[in-house]
Design a protein around this motif. Sequence first.
Motif, PDB file in Angstrom:
ATOM      1  N   SER A 558       0.836  -1.199   0.000  1.00 20.79           N
ATOM      2  CA  SER A 558       0.000   0.000   0.000  1.00 20.79           C
ATOM      3  C   SER A 558       0.873   1.252   0.000  1.00 20.79           C
ATOM      4  CB  SER A 558      -0.921  -0.001   1.217  1.00 20.79           C
ATOM      5  OG  SER A 558      -0.162  -0.006   2.414  1.00 20.79           O
ATOM      6  N   MET A 562      -2.219   7.284   1.294  1.00 22.53           N
ATOM      7  CA  MET A 562      -3.284   7.039   0.321  1.00 22.53           C
ATOM      8  C   MET A 562      -4.222   5.963   0.864  1.00 22.53           C
ATOM      9  SD  MET A 562      -2.448   8.974  -2.373  1.00 22.53           S
ATOM     10  CE  MET A 562      -3.093   8.252  -3.877  1.00 22.53           C
ATOM     11  N   ASN A 563      -5.502   6.149   0.615  1.00 19.55           N
ATOM     12  CA  ASN A 563      -6.500   5.150   0.972  1.00 19.55           C
ATOM     13  C   ASN A 563      -6.668   4.191  -0.201  1.00 19.55           C
ATOM     14  OD1 ASN A 563      -7.024   6.201   3.513  1.00 19.55           O
ATOM     15  ND2 ASN A 563      -8.624   7.573   2.762  1.00 19.55           N
ATOM     16  N   MET A 564      -6.264   2.955   0.005  1.00 18.32           N
ATOM     17  CA  MET A 564      -6.362   1.979  -1.077  1.00 18.32           C
ATOM     18  C   MET A 564      -7.795   1.476  -1.189  1.00 18.32           C
ATOM     19  SD  MET A 564      -4.477  -1.208   0.778  1.00 18.32           S
ATOM     20  CE  MET A 564      -5.049  -1.835   2.358  1.00 18.32           C
ATOM     21  N   PHE A 570     -10.527  -3.971  -5.772  1.00 17.08           N
ATOM     22  CA  PHE A 570      -9.210  -4.021  -6.394  1.00 17.08           C
ATOM     23  C   PHE A 570      -9.076  -5.242  -7.304  1.00 17.08           C
ATOM     24  CE2 PHE A 570      -4.645  -5.204  -6.166  1.00 17.08           C
ATOM     25  CZ  PHE A 570      -4.140  -4.109  -6.845  1.00 17.08           C
ATOM     26  N   LEU A 604      -2.804  -0.367  -8.259  1.00 21.43           N
ATOM     27  CA  LEU A 604      -3.113   0.065  -6.896  1.00 21.43           C
ATOM     28  C   LEU A 604      -2.963   1.575  -6.749  1.00 21.43           C
ATOM     29  CD1 LEU A 604      -3.842  -0.893  -4.040  1.00 21.43           C
ATOM     30  CD2 LEU A 604      -1.402  -1.160  -3.579  1.00 21.43           C
ATOM     31  N   THR A 605      -1.958   2.153  -7.401  1.00 17.20           N
ATOM     32  CA  THR A 605      -1.752   3.600  -7.322  1.00 17.20           C
ATOM     33  C   THR A 605      -2.866   4.356  -8.035  1.00 17.20           C
ATOM     34  OG1 THR A 605       0.634   3.220  -7.290  1.00 17.20           O
ATOM     35  CG2 THR A 605      -0.113   5.447  -7.812  1.00 17.20           C
ATOM     36  N   TYR A 607      -6.028   3.619  -8.425  1.00 17.10           N
ATOM     37  CA  TYR A 607      -7.330   3.619  -7.766  1.00 17.10           C
ATOM     38  C   TYR A 607      -7.237   3.938  -6.276  1.00 17.10           C
ATOM     39  CZ  TYR A 607      -9.039   1.518 -12.057  1.00 17.10           C
ATOM     40  OH  TYR A 607      -9.367   1.286 -13.381  1.00 17.10           O
ATOM     41  N   SER A 608      -6.085   4.397  -5.798  1.00 20.39           N
ATOM     42  CA  SER A 608      -5.963   4.863  -4.418  1.00 20.39           C
ATOM     43  C   SER A 608      -6.193   6.366  -4.380  1.00 20.39           C
ATOM     44  CB  SER A 608      -4.573   4.534  -3.853  1.00 20.39           C
ATOM     45  OG  SER A 608      -4.368   3.139  -3.808  1.00 20.39           O
ATOM     46  N   ASN A 611      -5.791  10.374   1.652  1.00 22.75           N
ATOM     47  CA  ASN A 611      -6.617  10.413   2.853  1.00 22.75           C
ATOM     48  C   ASN A 611      -6.772  11.844   3.344  1.00 22.75           C
ATOM     49  OD1 ASN A 611      -4.144  10.988   4.055  1.00 22.75           O
ATOM     50  ND2 ASN A 611      -3.824   8.874   4.720  1.00 22.75           N
TER      51      ASN A 611
END
Length: 625
Positions: A558, A562-564, A570, A604-605, A607-608, A611
């Motif tokens: 993660s 950032m909020n994953m 995912f 992952l980056t 769609y994160s 926060n």
Amino acid sequence: MLVDLNGGESMVVPVCFCVCAPAGRKSCPLCPEEKFKACYSHKLRRHLQNLHWKVYVEFEGQRMCICHLPCRHLKNSLSGDQASGRQVAHYHCVVCSVTIARKTDMISHLKRHVNKGETEASYSGSSDVPFEEPAPSGQAYEIMKELGTNVQLLPNYTTPQKSDTYFNRKMKTNRQLVFCSLAVLAEERNPLECLDAFGATGIMGLQWAKHLRNAVKVTITDINETCVKMIKENCQLNHIRVDGGSRSSRGPDGTSNEAEGVPIATVEVAKMDANVIMHLRSFDYIHLDPYGTAVNYLDSAFRNVRNLGIISVTSTDTGSLYAKSPNVTLRHYSCHIVRTEYYKELAARMVVATVARAAARCNKGIEVLLAVALEHFVLVVVRVLRGPTQADESAKRLRQLIHCQWCEERVFLKQGSMVDDNLYNQLPCNCHGSMPGKTAVELGPLWSGPLFNTGFLRGMLFAAVQHSMDDIQTLVKTLICESECTTLKSFVHGPSALTNQVECGVLIKTLQKGEESGTADQSGKRKTGEESGNVVKKLKSDASLEHPAFYYSIHRHSIRGMNMPKLNKFLQYLTEAGFRVSRTHFDPTGVRTDATLEQFKSVLTKYSVPNATTSQTSLSTEKTL
């Protein structure tokens, strides 16, 4: 019993005074004759004061002295060797008559009795019952029921150091998985000769016989005399007839150990070493579950197993399997491993590699049907394929693994005997170029082939539903999705365009051909509602049909600040990007995919989202500027 040994003080002594020596001489009631010979009373009193009374434990006005009689044995080691133990000094509990070696353990044991309100002593001064006779069943045994099978357990059954028999409630999942694998094989051939090589309480073999009945011929063995006696008593408890122990004695006329009423099944119980019986007889199904590692019994198991038979191996030496004791791992499995994020699958592949080498030594190959690694055990179920050709094919799947210690990217080495100029070129990451020194280690040899057989797992799911094993149905469904590398949502749920397909009694939903052809373009790629942007879509090739090895933890990779996305979301994003993806039972946060770590991180980056703390920090920075 209670004996007055010290001027009115009551001492708990497990035997009475037996004066078999000449007149005026007495033997010590707490020591064997060969250790302390009969002597006069003043010398006996000095011996009792200096040895037995010095380390007593007091409870409710009674003193429990230490005992040196051969009432209890301690195993020499916990390596799984079936050998008799040595005699040790111990205490006898006045409440439940259990034997405990250490004084501190006895004090803790008595405190538990007090907390339960059990303070009445089972020994009495007027008792004429000798110590060798067993205590009443309500005090010495505990009846436990699992999967409709009753077994009685000796005291301290959870610690093999203190009891001859061992039973672990946490291994219930393992017993049910083994049962389902046997049930699938019983559908293929009938009758089936199966062996539970390490019986202990005999619960696993009794479950086989009680639920599969005439489809199996069960043999339960153990090297310990106490375990064999306990297994026979548990057979009578479940109305199962006990065969005499010789192969020729199996038949309808063997009714000597028959319980009241008509027996529902017949089980052969034998006191024999596991290696010996596997060398002497052939079996269709063999289960190995020693206390610790099973490597000492693999050669014997493959020596006589029948063609297309199944061998299931349960390993509980988690210290060496999960890289806590690398020296023991190298000694037992001839494998070098380190602690990684995918350490559970690493342990499963290491056990399969050891099993494959043992099979190859007997000119046999293997087909891996199931590999499960949970907190307390690693279970591997393989089908045996006879012939040197099958052995060679299995041996080719044993490869070394390159593991990057910076980003934890990993890849199996390519086949071939030629030396590569730079092994770092095989890693997808570029950590070696950006980091100083050596960045990767070589692990293995490990099994590089698939760990699951989808058809076999579906048969296990059908057996679990048929025998009402609700505890493992979720696990088996996860294994089926993991074997197909698909998500649970696409496996179970779907729109009305899905059609039903029954395989092995399990309802599977698949896409219709028209709908499936409509969702793909001419290039064979699945259409998505939006372009993937910077994410590179992977072309589907023949190599992608192979089962992806290992997995990535979404929490491990993660991005800070950032909020994953949620895990299920995912998985959907990875599928839309053109990758095969599924969850894994090895790690609840793990994602099994054929994407590389760089591609995994790019999705992952994308769609994160930042926060709240990161957003406030960026706003304050803009105001300052």
